[in-house]
Design a protein around this motif. Structure first.
Motif, short mmCIF file in Angstrom:
data_model
loop_
_atom_site.label_atom_id
_atom_site.label_comp_id
_atom_site.label_asym_id
_atom_site.label_seq_id
_atom_site.Cartn_x
_atom_site.Cartn_y
_atom_site.Cartn_z
N LYS A 61 -7.44 -0.41 -2.32
CA LYS A 61 -6.66 0.31 -3.33
C LYS A 61 -5.52 1.14 -2.74
N GLY A 62 -5.35 1.11 -1.43
CA GLY A 62 -4.25 1.86 -0.81
C GLY A 62 -4.75 2.96 0.08
N GLU A 63 -5.65 3.77 -0.46
CA GLU A 63 -6.18 4.87 0.37
C GLU A 63 -7.08 4.35 1.48
N LYS A 207 4.21 0.14 -1.14
CA LYS A 207 3.43 -1.09 -0.97
C LYS A 207 4.01 -2.00 0.11
N GLU A 210 3.31 -0.53 3.47
CA GLU A 210 1.89 -0.69 3.78
C GLU A 210 1.59 -2.09 4.30
#
Length: 228
Positions: A61-63, A207, A210
């Motif tokens: 989820k990103g984290e 995003k 990342e």
């Protein structure tokens, strides 16, 4: 035993040895300079071999970037004419986050390998050849990582990211554009169960950044642990 029988057995034995030698030579040749079709087939095999692990990967989820650790589980090494290494990088809480499979071809000294890696939501594909690594993310060719740690865009041919290697630094900074987004720990710290893979992580990463950051981090972490 008649002379004819001895001759026949000797002929069969010679044929078997010759067949085995030809087979070995053939496998040696196709794994020394694999064709594009051979490489595609090998990537597909690596994907299939990781299918059983896909359902184990925790949702990304990103984290999760800040939770990724340097520790691995399910790591296997299969050696022969080629070397195949598989494993999963876990979170600092021992949850599987990144699965990968690496195949090292026969080489004259320069890198000659492929790497397939995935999270729960993304695929990363690498073709390592000579002193260059082609990087694909989710089926799109992002660019080529060249000697010196610079990742050049496939579209603009300009640097878009960098592994900032230095003999005077223990940490390995990863930059996207001109921003240092995180650093990888030195290999000497990878014995620690709770060592985070991405240290001094920037808390404002989009995003695209990342994806680039993760693509370089995965490549570096996997290559550190590949048998010579």
């Amino acid at each position: 035993m008649s002379g004819f029988a001895v001759l026949l057995i000797s002929a069969i034995a010679f044929a078997l040895v010759l067949t085995g030698s030809i087979s070995l030579l053939y496998r040696l040749l196709i794994n020394f300079q694999p064709s594009k079709n051979k490489v595609r087939q090998d990537f597909q095999k690596l994907r299939q071999e990781l299918d059983n692990w896909s359902s184990e990967l925790i949702p990304w989820k990103g984290e999760e970037l800040e939770l990724l650790s340097v520790q691995q589980t399910n790591r296997t090494v299969k050696k022969g004419l080629t070397t195949i290494v598989k494993g999963m990088f876990t979170s600092i809480y021992h949850e599987p986050m990144v699965a990968y499979a690496y195949k090292k071809y026969v080489s004259s000294g320069k890198p000659n390998a492929i790497l397939y890696a995935r999270t729960s939501g993304q695929e990363f594909v690498y073709r390592l050849r000579n002193n260059e690594v082609q990087v694909q993310i989710d089926g799109e060719l992002v660019g080529s990582l060249k000697k010196g740690g610079l990742l050049y865009s496939a579209r603009s041919q300009k640097p878009i990211a960098r592994l900032q290697r230095s003999q005077h630094q223990e940490l390995l900074p990863i930059l996207v554009g001109d921003r240092e987004l995180a650093s990888l720990p030195p290999a000497s710290e990878e014995d620690s169960v709770h060592t985070r893979a991405l240290q001094y992580l920037d808390d404002k990463i989009n995003k695209q950044e990342e994806s680039l950051l993760l693509s370089l981090a995965i490549l570096e972490l996997v290559e550190r642990d590949i048998p010579g």
